[in-house]
Design an enzyme around this catalytic site. Structure first.
Site, short mmCIF file in Angstrom:
data_model
loop_
_atom_site.label_atom_id
_atom_site.label_comp_id
_atom_site.label_asym_id
_atom_site.label_seq_id
_atom_site.Cartn_x
_atom_site.Cartn_y
_atom_site.Cartn_z
N GLU A 132 44.42 -35.19 32.93
CA GLU A 132 45.28 -36.35 32.77
C GLU A 132 45.40 -36.67 31.29
O GLU A 132 45.01 -35.87 30.44
CB GLU A 132 44.72 -37.50 33.60
CG GLU A 132 44.65 -37.13 35.09
CD GLU A 132 44.09 -38.23 35.98
OE1 GLU A 132 43.89 -39.36 35.48
OE2 GLU A 132 43.85 -37.98 37.18
N LYS A 160 51.51 -36.09 29.55
CA LYS A 160 50.53 -35.02 29.72
C LYS A 160 50.99 -33.71 29.08
O LYS A 160 50.42 -32.65 29.36
CB LYS A 160 50.24 -34.82 31.20
CG LYS A 160 49.67 -36.05 31.90
CD LYS A 160 49.42 -35.78 33.38
CE LYS A 160 48.99 -37.04 34.11
NZ LYS A 160 48.76 -36.79 35.56
N LYS A 199 59.47 -54.43 43.74
CA LYS A 199 58.89 -53.12 44.05
C LYS A 199 57.85 -53.30 45.16
O LYS A 199 56.79 -53.88 44.95
CB LYS A 199 58.22 -52.53 42.80
CG LYS A 199 59.17 -52.25 41.64
CD LYS A 199 60.15 -51.14 41.98
CE LYS A 199 60.90 -50.66 40.73
NZ LYS A 199 61.61 -51.73 40.00
N ARG A 231 47.21 -39.17 47.85
CA ARG A 231 46.06 -38.95 46.98
C ARG A 231 44.88 -39.78 47.47
O ARG A 231 45.07 -40.91 47.94
CB ARG A 231 46.36 -39.31 45.53
CG ARG A 231 47.38 -38.41 44.86
CD ARG A 231 47.61 -38.87 43.43
NE ARG A 231 48.48 -37.96 42.69
CZ ARG A 231 49.79 -38.03 42.67
NH1 ARG A 231 50.41 -38.95 43.39
NH2 ARG A 231 50.50 -37.18 41.95
N HIS A 258 42.13 -15.32 34.40
CA HIS A 258 42.97 -16.53 34.40
C HIS A 258 43.43 -16.93 32.99
O HIS A 258 43.95 -18.03 32.81
CB HIS A 258 42.22 -17.69 35.05
CG HIS A 258 41.77 -17.40 36.45
ND1 HIS A 258 42.65 -17.07 37.46
CD2 HIS A 258 40.53 -17.36 37.00
CE1 HIS A 258 41.97 -16.85 38.58
NE2 HIS A 258 40.69 -17.02 38.32
N ARG A 286 44.86 -21.97 38.72
CA ARG A 286 45.83 -22.26 39.77
C ARG A 286 47.28 -22.04 39.34
O ARG A 286 48.20 -22.14 40.15
CB ARG A 286 45.63 -23.70 40.27
CG ARG A 286 44.24 -23.91 40.89
CD ARG A 286 44.05 -25.31 41.43
NE ARG A 286 44.90 -25.56 42.59
CZ ARG A 286 44.91 -26.71 43.26
NH1 ARG A 286 44.13 -27.71 42.88
NH2 ARG A 286 45.70 -26.86 44.30
#
Length: 273
Positions: free
Chosen positions: A3, A57, A151, A260, A91, A110
Site C-alpha cells: 500500500e 501506489k 454517500k 475485503r 519471480h 503473483r
C-alpha cells in the site's frame, strides 16, 4: 498487497541508487504482468533518470525519454543489487540496469503489478483520475465531509476509494477507523464534521507512522534492502481476529466488507442504531 507506505518506503530505498543514473538496459523476462509490459521500455538505452516520485501506489521514474510507471500489484517488491551479483530467480520479471552496474530488480510472484512507459506520467489515465494524496494539505476534514454527503457506501469502502483519497488500503483503513472510533460499516453520509476531522487526522498519523516503520510485511513485501516492514508489529486490529482489543479487552471481530476482510473492535467502534 503493498500500500502507500510500502511504495513510499520502496521509493526512498531506491532513489539514492538511481537518481541521475543513465539506463544501460532494461531486461524484461515476463512480457505480461497485470498488463503487457510496454515495448518502449526495452529501447531506453541512454535515458537519464532525472527524478523519482510516487503518486498513490505508483512509483514513477522520470527520465529524459519519458516516464516509467511501476505498480507493485499484490505481491511485488523492488530490490537494489549490482550487475552479475545474483542470478535472476523465477519471480524476478524485470531488471533495470544503469551504466554503473546498479540493478533495480522487480520481483512479483503473483504478477499483478505493472511496468508501463508513458511520455508524461501526470497525463496518464491511471494518474489523472486519482484523488488527493492523504498526507497532502489538500486532504482536509472539510474536503472529506463534502465528498461524503449523500454517500450511502460504508465508510471503510469510502476511504479506500482512490477517487476520494489515494493510498488508504485495507490494512491502513482498518487501523485508521479503529483509531477514529468508527465502525467500518457506518454510512459515509452519516459522518459528522467532527468525525471527519478525527478521521483525517488519524489517517495521516497511521500512514506517517507506517512509513517510518518501513511499511507492513505480512507475506511478500520487503524493503529494497531486503528487510521487512515493521509496522505489522504494532497493528491494533488488522489480522487480530479473536484477539483482545489493546484498549478495552473486547474480542476483535472480522467481517467481509466490500469483498475485503475488515477487522474492528465492536466496543470501541460501535455502529449507531
Amino acid at each position: 498487497m503493498p500500500e502507500l507506505p510500502e511504495v513510499e518506503t520502496s521509493l526512498r530505498g531506491v532513489e539514492p541508487y538511481l537518481h541521475g543514473k543513465i539506463i544501460k538496459q532494461i531486461v524484461v523476462r515476463t512480457q505480461k504482468l497485470r498488463w503487457a509490459i510496454s515495448d518502449e521500455l526495452q529501447h531506453m538505452q541512454g535515458a537519464k533518470i532525472v527524478a523519482l516520485s510516487r503518486r498513490a501506489k505508483y512509483l514513477i521514474l522520470h527520465t529524459t525519454q519519458g516516464d516509467i510507471l511501476i505498480h507493485l500489484g499484490m505481491s511485488g517488491s523492488l530490490g537494489i543489487l549490482q550487475e552479475n551479483q545474483q542470478p535472476a530467480g523465477k519471480h524476478d520479471h524485470v531488471d533495470l540496469i544503469t551504466q554503473d552496474g546498479t540493478v533495480l530488480r522487480y520481483n512479483d510472484p503473483r504478477k499483478f503489478g505493472c511496468w508501463l512507459w508513458t511520455k508524461n506520467a501526470e497525463q496518464h489515465e491511471l494518474i489523472t483520475r486519482l484523488g488527493p494524496e492523504p498526507l497532502s494539505e489538500s486532504f482536509t476534514a472539510a474536503y472529506l465531509f463534502a465528498r461524503s454527503r449523500n454517500k450511502t457506501v460504508a465508510v471503510k469502502n469510502f476511504i479506500m476509494n482512490n477517487d476520494i483519497v489515494v493510498g488508504v488500503g485495507n490494512i491502513y483503513a482498518c487501523e485508521s477507523l479503529f483509531m477514529a472510533g468508527l465502525h467500518p460499516e457506518l454510512a459515509a453520509q452519516n459522518l459528522t464534521e467532527k468525525q471527519c476531522e478525527r478521521l483525517v487526522k488519524v489517517i495521516k498519523e497511521v500512514l506517517a507512522k507506517a512509513i517510518i516503520q518501513g511499511g507492513t510485511t505480512l507475506k511478500d513485501f520487503i524493503q529494497p534492502d531486503g528487510k521487512p516492514g515493521y509496522f505489522a508489529q504494532v497493528l491494533q486490529v488488522y489480522g487480530r481476529k479473536d484477539e483482545a482489543c489493546n484498549d478495552c479487552g473486547t474480542i476483535i471481530e472480522a467481517k467481509v466488507i466490500g469483498q475485503r476482510n475488515s477487522y474492528f473492535c465492536p466496543h470501541c467502534q460501535m455502529l449507531p442504531r
